[in-house]
Structures are given as structure tokens and as C-alpha cells.
Scaffold this motif. Structure first.
Motif, PDB file in Angstrom:
ATOM      1  N   GLU A  92       0.833  -1.203   0.000  1.00 49.02           N
ATOM      2  CA  GLU A  92       0.000   0.000   0.000  1.00 49.02           C
ATOM      3  C   GLU A  92       0.869   1.256   0.000  1.00 49.02           C
ATOM      4  OE1 GLU A  92      -3.083   0.231  -0.575  1.00 49.02           O
ATOM      5  OE2 GLU A  92      -3.603  -1.893  -0.453  1.00 49.02           O
ATOM      6  N   ALA A  93       1.899   1.261   0.842  1.00 49.90           N
ATOM      7  CA  ALA A  93       2.815   2.405   0.848  1.00 49.90           C
ATOM      8  C   ALA A  93       3.568   2.494  -0.480  1.00 49.90           C
ATOM      9  CB  ALA A  93       3.793   2.287   2.014  1.00 49.90           C
ATOM     10  N   ALA A  94       3.886   1.317  -1.038  1.00 51.18           N
ATOM     11  CA  ALA A  94       4.573   1.297  -2.332  1.00 51.18           C
ATOM     12  C   ALA A  94       3.706   1.931  -3.405  1.00 51.18           C
ATOM     13  CB  ALA A  94       4.927  -0.130  -2.713  1.00 51.18           C
ATOM     14  N   LEU A  95       2.422   1.582  -3.439  1.00 51.29           N
ATOM     15  CA  LEU A  95       1.519   2.158  -4.429  1.00 51.29           C
ATOM     16  C   LEU A  95       1.390   3.666  -4.248  1.00 51.29           C
ATOM     17  CD1 LEU A  95      -1.371  -0.461  -4.654  1.00 51.29           C
ATOM     18  CD2 LEU A  95       0.430  -0.011  -6.335  1.00 51.29           C
ATOM     19  N   SER A  96       1.370   4.111  -3.010  1.00 52.22           N
ATOM     20  CA  SER A  96       1.276   5.541  -2.756  1.00 52.22           C
ATOM     21  C   SER A  96       2.469   6.277  -3.362  1.00 52.22           C
ATOM     22  CB  SER A  96       1.211   5.803  -1.244  1.00 52.22           C
ATOM     23  OG  SER A  96       1.180   7.193  -0.980  1.00 52.22           O
ATOM     24  N   ASP A  97       3.670   5.714  -3.174  1.00 52.12           N
ATOM     25  CA  ASP A  97       4.861   6.350  -3.734  1.00 52.12           C
ATOM     26  C   ASP A  97       4.856   6.308  -5.255  1.00 52.12           C
ATOM     27  OD1 ASP A  97       5.992   7.226  -1.407  1.00 52.12           O
ATOM     28  OD2 ASP A  97       7.688   5.852  -1.448  1.00 52.12           O
ATOM     29  N   LEU A  98       4.458   5.193  -5.816  1.00 54.05           N
ATOM     30  CA  LEU A  98       4.455   5.071  -7.270  1.00 54.05           C
ATOM     31  C   LEU A  98       3.386   5.965  -7.895  1.00 54.05           C
ATOM     32  CD1 LEU A  98       5.150   1.290  -7.304  1.00 54.05           C
ATOM     33  CD2 LEU A  98       6.577   2.985  -8.467  1.00 54.05           C
ATOM     34  N   ASN A  99       2.253   6.090  -7.203  1.00 55.87           N
ATOM     35  CA  ASN A  99       1.225   7.024  -7.676  1.00 55.87           C
ATOM     36  C   ASN A  99       1.784   8.441  -7.735  1.00 55.87           C
ATOM     37  OD1 ASN A  99      -0.608   4.931  -7.800  1.00 55.87           O
ATOM     38  ND2 ASN A  99      -1.621   5.439  -5.867  1.00 55.87           N
ATOM     39  N   ARG A 100       2.526   8.796  -6.684  1.00 55.60           N
ATOM     40  CA  ARG A 100       3.115  10.138  -6.636  1.00 55.60           C
ATOM     41  C   ARG A 100       4.162  10.313  -7.742  1.00 55.60           C
ATOM     42  NH1 ARG A 100       2.779  15.348  -6.406  1.00 55.60           N
ATOM     43  NH2 ARG A 100       4.461  16.419  -5.266  1.00 55.60           N
ATOM     44  N   ALA A 101       4.972   9.285  -7.966  1.00 55.43           N
ATOM     45  CA  ALA A 101       5.989   9.359  -9.017  1.00 55.43           C
ATOM     46  C   ALA A 101       5.341   9.582 -10.377  1.00 55.43           C
ATOM     47  CB  ALA A 101       6.822   8.074  -9.024  1.00 55.43           C
ATOM     48  N   ILE A 102       4.257   8.873 -10.644  1.00 50.38           N
ATOM     49  CA  ILE A 102       3.577   8.994 -11.934  1.00 50.38           C
ATOM     50  C   ILE A 102       2.844  10.331 -12.039  1.00 50.38           C
ATOM     51  CG2 ILE A 102       1.656   8.045 -13.278  1.00 50.38           C
ATOM     52  CD1 ILE A 102       2.687   5.235 -12.290  1.00 50.38           C
ATOM     53  N   GLU A 103       2.342  10.818 -10.910  1.00 47.78           N
ATOM     54  CA  GLU A 103       1.717  12.144 -10.906  1.00 47.78           C
ATOM     55  C   GLU A 103       2.744  13.208 -11.296  1.00 47.78           C
ATOM     56  OE1 GLU A 103       0.033  15.280  -7.548  1.00 47.78           O
ATOM     57  OE2 GLU A 103      -0.111  13.131  -7.152  1.00 47.78           O
ATOM     58  N   LEU A 104       3.974  13.065 -10.783  1.00 42.51           N
ATOM     59  CA  LEU A 104       5.028  14.027 -11.095  1.00 42.51           C
ATOM     60  C   LEU A 104       5.535  13.878 -12.524  1.00 42.51           C
ATOM     61  CD1 LEU A 104       6.967  13.792  -7.714  1.00 42.51           C
ATOM     62  CD2 LEU A 104       5.816  15.837  -8.582  1.00 42.51           C
TER      63      LEU A 104
END
Length: 291
Positions: free
Chosen positions: A241-253
Motif C-alpha cells: 500500500e505504501a509502495a503504491l502511494s509512492d508510485l502514484n506520486r511518481a507517476i503524478e510528477l
């Protein structure tokens, strides 16, 4: 910006020389402010007034190079070198232009000539090392990085640049050592933290990777690569879940961050969220291959 180009014929020679000199000086300040079109306008007038000033041609060539007008840059550097054949600056800058155009052999010729004139020029050594990497002459590139570091061991960038090359060569222990040297010189050097974190991840030292990547994100909250790498680390540590949060943020950026889509797809697949995984894999294929 200059208010209309003055014809050299309209001015006495001394006045033309004086006006051209001020225009060159103002152009340098425009360049320092990244106002390249304004610099080019001033330098164009300066050249019209005094065509035999190599500095004006060099500066205009550099301005064209930075904004990726490579053909115009080459023409200007060629003119500068007709006036000053042994200008290491013009040779190095023309080499950078050739490199940006993929004309690597010509770039190497210019860099090697420039270094016979100015052997301790860090920026030319760095540019040569980059071209050697592009030519897949990695051992020679390492030799250039060693020269750069020997000239000034206190520059964190130089250690990080060699660390990046070691990482490319899958020599992760050596890369970590160089990134550590960079961080000794500058503990807040985000690039070195992020890249060392990635190197730790590649050799399964996840806790150390997590510490470095978290510090990188703390210092630079918009570092998409650090978020992507930390997401992969968190997944390895079992926190999807924390991994997805970080990857979501990376893709948002960075909506075109191919690797982040692939890693997020793999995590979603592992979580049996297959429709979402397919969407991410499809996006990765489109970005990389145009599918």
C-alpha cells in the motif's frame, strides 16, 4: 534587447567598436539569466558591427546550443574557430553540440583537441566522458572521471557522476562508495542520496535504500525518481500500500515514467488487481514502443 540593429556603416569605427563591446557584455548577462533569445539579438548586432570578434561568435554559438538550435550553433563555433583556431572554449562547446546531434566521432575530435590546449578543464573532461559512455567505451570513461576527481576531490558532482557510471556498469559497491564520497562533501546532495538508495536497492540492502530515498524525498518532495525507487523498495519490504502511494506520486510528477508504470503494474498484479495491472502494463508499452 537591442532596439534595432545599427548598420556598421552608420557609425565611425570607434563608436562601432564601443557599441559592439557593450552589446557583448549585455549578452553575457542575458545568458546568465537564461534569456538566450535576447542574448542572440544583442550578439547578432554586435557581430554585424564587428565581425572579427571571436567572443561574440562563441557566445552566440553557446546560446544557440543551449536552446537546441544546433545547426546555428555549429555555424557560429566554426566562425569563432576561424578567428581563434586554438580556443578550447569554442572547441569544447562545438564538441558538445556535435554530441547532442549524435555526431560522436566529431565530438571526440573536438574534445581531444580542446584538452591538448586546456588539459585541466573539468567541463570538457566531463563532456568527453559522456561521449565515451555513449560510444560504450566505459573503461575509458572511467579513466576520464578519475582525472576529473584527481583535479578536485571536493566536488560532490564529480563523485556522483562516476558513481552513475559505476551503477550503469552494475558495479554497485563502487557506485555506493562514490555516492558516499559525494555525500561527505555535501550531506544534502539529493542526487547522490537518490542514486545511492537505488544502488542499495539493486543489492537488496533495502533498509539502507529506504533511509536514503526517504531523505531524498524529504529534501526534494518533487523528486519523481526517488518516489519510484522508494516505492519499489517498500514493495520488497512487504508494504504494497505504501509502495503504491509512492508510485502514484511518481507517476503524478512524471506521467511518462515508464519504469514506475511497470513496477506499479507488477505490484497490482501481485495484489490480484489485474485490470489495473493491465492498464499500467499497456501504458508502459505505449510509452516505450508506441503500442
Amino acid at each position: 534587447m537591442s532596439e534595432g540593429i545599427k548598420d556598421a556603416a552608420e557609425l565611425p569605427d570607434a563608436a562601432a567598436q564601443s557599441r559592439a563591446s557593450v552589446l557583448r557584455s549585455r549578452a553575457e548577462s542575458y545568458i546568465a539569466l537564461s534569456r538566450y533569445d535576447a542574448a542572440i539579438a544583442d550578439l547578432t548586432e554586435s557581430i554585424a558591427l564587428v565581425p572579427d570578434n571571436a567572443r561574440a561568435w562563441r557566445l552566440r554559438g553557446e546560446s544557440h546550443r543551449v536552446i537546441e538550435r544546433y545547426e546555428a550553433a555549429l555555424e557560429d563555433f566554426d566562425e569563432a574557430l576561424k578567428l581563434e583556431p586554438d580556443s578550447a572554449y569554442a572547441l569544447g562547446s562545438r564538441g558538445q553540440t556535435y554530441a547532442a546531434m549524435g555526431r560522436l566521432d566529431e565530438a571526440m575530435t573536438d574534445f581531444e583537441h580542446a584538452l591538448t590546449l586546456s588539459p585541466d578543464s573539468l567541463w570538457i573532461l566531463e563532456a568527453k566522458a559522456d561521449v565515451l559512455v555513449d560510444l560504450d567505451r566505459l573503461d575509458e570513461a572511467l579513466e576520464e572521471h578519475a582525472k576529473i576527481i584527481a583535479l578536485n576531490e571536493d566536488l560532490p558532482y564529480s563523485w556522483a557522476a562516476r558513481g552513475d557510471l559505476y551503477q550503469r556498469m552494475h558495479l554497485y559497491a563502487e557506485a555506493i562508495e562514490d555516492y558516499t564520497k559525494a555525500l561527505e562533501a555535501n550531506p544534502a546532495y539529493v542526487r547522490a542520496l537518490s542514486r545511492r538508495g537505488e544502488a542499495y536497492r539493486m543489492i537488496d540492502r533495502y533498509e539502507e535504500a529506504l533511509a536514503d530515498l526517504s531523505r531524498a524525498v524529504e529534501l526534494d518532495p518533487e523528486n519523481d525518481r526517488a518516489y519510484g525507487s522508494r516505492g519499489a523498495v517498500l514493495s520488497e519490504l512487504g508494504d504494497n500500500e505504501a509502495a503504491l502511494s509512492d508510485l502514484n506520486r511518481a507517476i503524478e510528477l512524471d506521467p511518462e515514467y515508464i519504469w514506475a508504470f511497470r513496477v506499479r503494474g507488477e505490484i497490482l498484479q501481485e495484489m490480484d488487481r489485474h485490470e489495473e495491472a493491465i492498464s499500467d502494463f499497456t501504458r508502459a508499452l505505449h510509452l516505450e514502443f508506441g503500442d
